[in-house]
Each structure stands twice: as structure tokens, then as C-alpha cells.
Scaffold this motif. Sequence first.
Motif, PDB file in Angstrom:
ATOM      1  N   ASP A  10       0.860  -1.180   0.000  1.00 38.58           N
ATOM      2  CA  ASP A  10       0.000   0.000   0.000  1.00 38.58           C
ATOM      3  C   ASP A  10       0.900   1.235   0.000  1.00 38.58           C
ATOM      4  O   ASP A  10       1.823   1.335   0.812  1.00 38.58           O
ATOM      5  N   CYS A  11       0.656   2.141  -0.925  1.00 41.15           N
ATOM      6  CA  CYS A  11       1.462   3.358  -0.980  1.00 41.15           C
ATOM      7  C   CYS A  11       1.053   4.283   0.172  1.00 41.15           C
ATOM      8  O   CYS A  11      -0.134   4.477   0.416  1.00 41.15           O
ATOM      9  N   ASP A 105      -3.738   2.490  -5.220  1.00 42.64           N
ATOM     10  CA  ASP A 105      -2.460   2.442  -4.501  1.00 42.64           C
ATOM     11  C   ASP A 105      -2.234   1.169  -3.697  1.00 42.64           C
ATOM     12  O   ASP A 105      -1.387   1.132  -2.826  1.00 42.64           O
TER      13      ASP A 105
HETATM   14 MG   LIG Z   1      -2.587   4.064   0.688  1.00 45.29          MG
END
Ligand SMILES: [Mg+2]
Length: 417
Positions: A10-11, A105
Motif C-alpha cells: 500500500d502506498c 495504490d
Molecule cells: Mg494508501
Amino acid sequence: MSNKWVGLLDCNNFFVSCERLFRPELEGKPVLVLSSNDGCVVARSQEVKDIGVPMGVPYFQIKDIIKNEGITAFSSHFALYRDVSRRVFSVMSEELGGIQQYSIDEAFFLLDCHPEEIASHLRKIIAKKVGIPVSIGLSQTRTRAKYANMLAKKAKGIKLLSEQEWSFLAPKIPLAQIWGVGGKMEIKYKNHNLLTAYDLMSADPQQVRTLFGLMGLRLRDELKGVPVSTGVKKSDTQHTILNSRSFKKPTEELAVLADAIAYHLRHAAASMRAKSLETRSIRVFIRPSRHSDFVLQGGSKEIVLTQYTRDTVELSRLAKRALEQVYRPRVPYKQAGVVLGNLRPVGVNQPDLFSLPKDKNSDRLMKVLDNINAGKEGKDLLTVGSRLKQSEWQAKSDNRSPAYTTKWSDILTVKSQ
Ligand SMILES: [Mg+2]
């Protein structure tokens, strides 16, 4: 039980990280991103979270805080975010082979061994090649990996949640913190005295099925470490894809609306194909401003097809026809959009007695179109449908960052001494 690891990458504060990529001086400073038309907060840096600005709060309510706290506010810049997202996942795919993208993301992946080494390598190579900080959670199922990811954000970016640690934590994890449990479901579980992850894991499966249906049973399995879904299955399939935007200024012109609709259709269809889906219905809508005298004049038209398609050319033709049916002259329209509905994964074959054989050439053409567009910086260069100057209808975004990665004109200039 599977002995593989399920990972979730997850970004971190994704939109904010995208903006910081080209404004490195904002590293460690409070940054937030506003929704289109600068309506409300959709992304916050850690510093903004620490100041106490909530998610979703309207812009006008925090104008003073932004000024007093020295927060940098950006308008949403989706072309940039989509482009950075594509880069992150292409690096991931290069390293891992198959991944399952879950949102702009986030993506899931499977590992057999060396989870920590691979996760740490992934973080480094994404930081190096794309410049975006990411967090990785690893556990035995997607639901556990999602929770592990939450812990990763508080740790050093990676969290390996073993069977043993999960068993230890489960009685302390409120169900509300589990992926997919929220709102009404949380209350329903609570009413039956299921408060923690452990409570649901140890509940009687028959009773869970009766009270919470198949979804409840699946969640129970996932929490127990039995993966129920690692690929795209029916329950994961998105049902609609919507693409829409408000105009900078209202328009009464059919040509401008047609251009906006063609633009949204191209993006919706490309995103549908990227997810390996096909559609059987298309809805076009146009809306006047909510505050105008024309508020009731908006309209929408849905066309249901006789067979599934992925073809932008065919969909564009239908979208145009739908638009012509809802358009009324002398109404100042403020928004236009396209919804692709009745989606299903490509390859699900339910032959219809009345359908015509599929046009193989169309699939080939769409592949070529998507490949070319994916290669080009800008994503909308090779197009189907009319194109006016986009400034005619594009959204008002006063604080939008330049299109560093998608427009040559906005590319960064580097000065040497
Ligand atoms: Mg995120």
C-alpha cells in the motif's frame, strides 16, 4: 491451510506522496490534497493528520488552519496519480510476476519464501525507481495481510504477521478494525456479541452462515487463516465503472458535452479493459449546477446491449446516441459522466442464443489502442471520438500541480550551477 504468504503493498498517503515527488522540499511538511473542484480533503500527510485535520472535511472550513499551520494544499491531479500508480505496479510486476491490483495504490501478491527479504527489496526498488514510500503487510490471508499492513504503517514499513502472532493478537483486535467490517455490519456483529476477530473465528460456522450469510462465513475463514479468494472471483468483481467530472464553467453546447462524454468513455473503457472486464450497459448523464434554476433539467440515459463488449468504438457510438437523447438546448450543464454497468470478467462465457458471433478484430484493435496509450506519456493521445480543447470543460482546480510526468510542457527544469 496454504503455506504461502499473502502480501499487501500500500502506498503511504498516496496522493500526497505523488505531489511530493516533484516538490521534495515538502518532505516532512504538512501537505493535503483536495477533491476535484477543491471541495474537500481527500489525502493528508502524516503532519496534517497530526495537526488534527479530519479526512473529508470541506475546504472552506479549514482555510484558516491551512494558512496558520503553513499547510500546502493541492487540487487533485488524477492524471499524475494514475501515472505514478502505473509505475509502482509495473515495478512490482517486474519483480514478482503476478500481482492483483486492488485499488489505485494497493496490490496483493503471493510469496512462497523469504517474505521479509523480498518485501524489503520491493520497498527499496520502488523508492529508487518511482520515489514513492510504501508499506507492506504479510500474513496468511488477504484479510490478515490487510491488518498486517496497518501495523506496517506504524512499524518500519514492513510487518510480517505470523500464525503465532495472529493467534496472540486476535482476541485483542476489535472486529471494526478488520477489512470489510464497518457501519451496519459492525453493529450486527456487536448485537450478537462478536466483538473481536477471535470471537468471529471461534463462532459456530452454521450460526455465522445463518446470521451473516456467505460473506460472514468467508470472513470467518479468512480470519482463521483459510484464504477464500486470491484471484478475481465473482464477489470481487466491480459492478460499475464511473468516470465523470464537473466543468470549469457551465456549457449549453452539445459539441462540448459530446467531447467530455467521449473523454470519460475512453477512460472508463480503458480502465475496464485493464481490469479484464467487459460491459453490457452504458449510462450517460449530464447535470446542471445544483444551485441553478435548471436543477431538474439534468438527465441520464442507459442503453443495455444485447451482448457484452469491451470495444471503445462501439461504446462511443452508443454514448453519443444516449447523449443526444438527454440533451436539452439552453440548459447550462455543469457536469457530464459515463457509467459502464453489468460488468463481468472477460472469459466468463454464457452464450446467448440471440447474440452474434464476436468480432475478433475489435479485441485486437483495443489491445493496440491500450498498448500505444500505455506507452505514451499522457495516456489520452490516441483517441476515439471527437476532441475539442479540453479547457472548454475541464474542472476548476486552482492549486493543481503541473503535469510533470504526463505533459512535456510541464516537465521539471533542472538548473545546473
Ligand atoms: Mg494508501
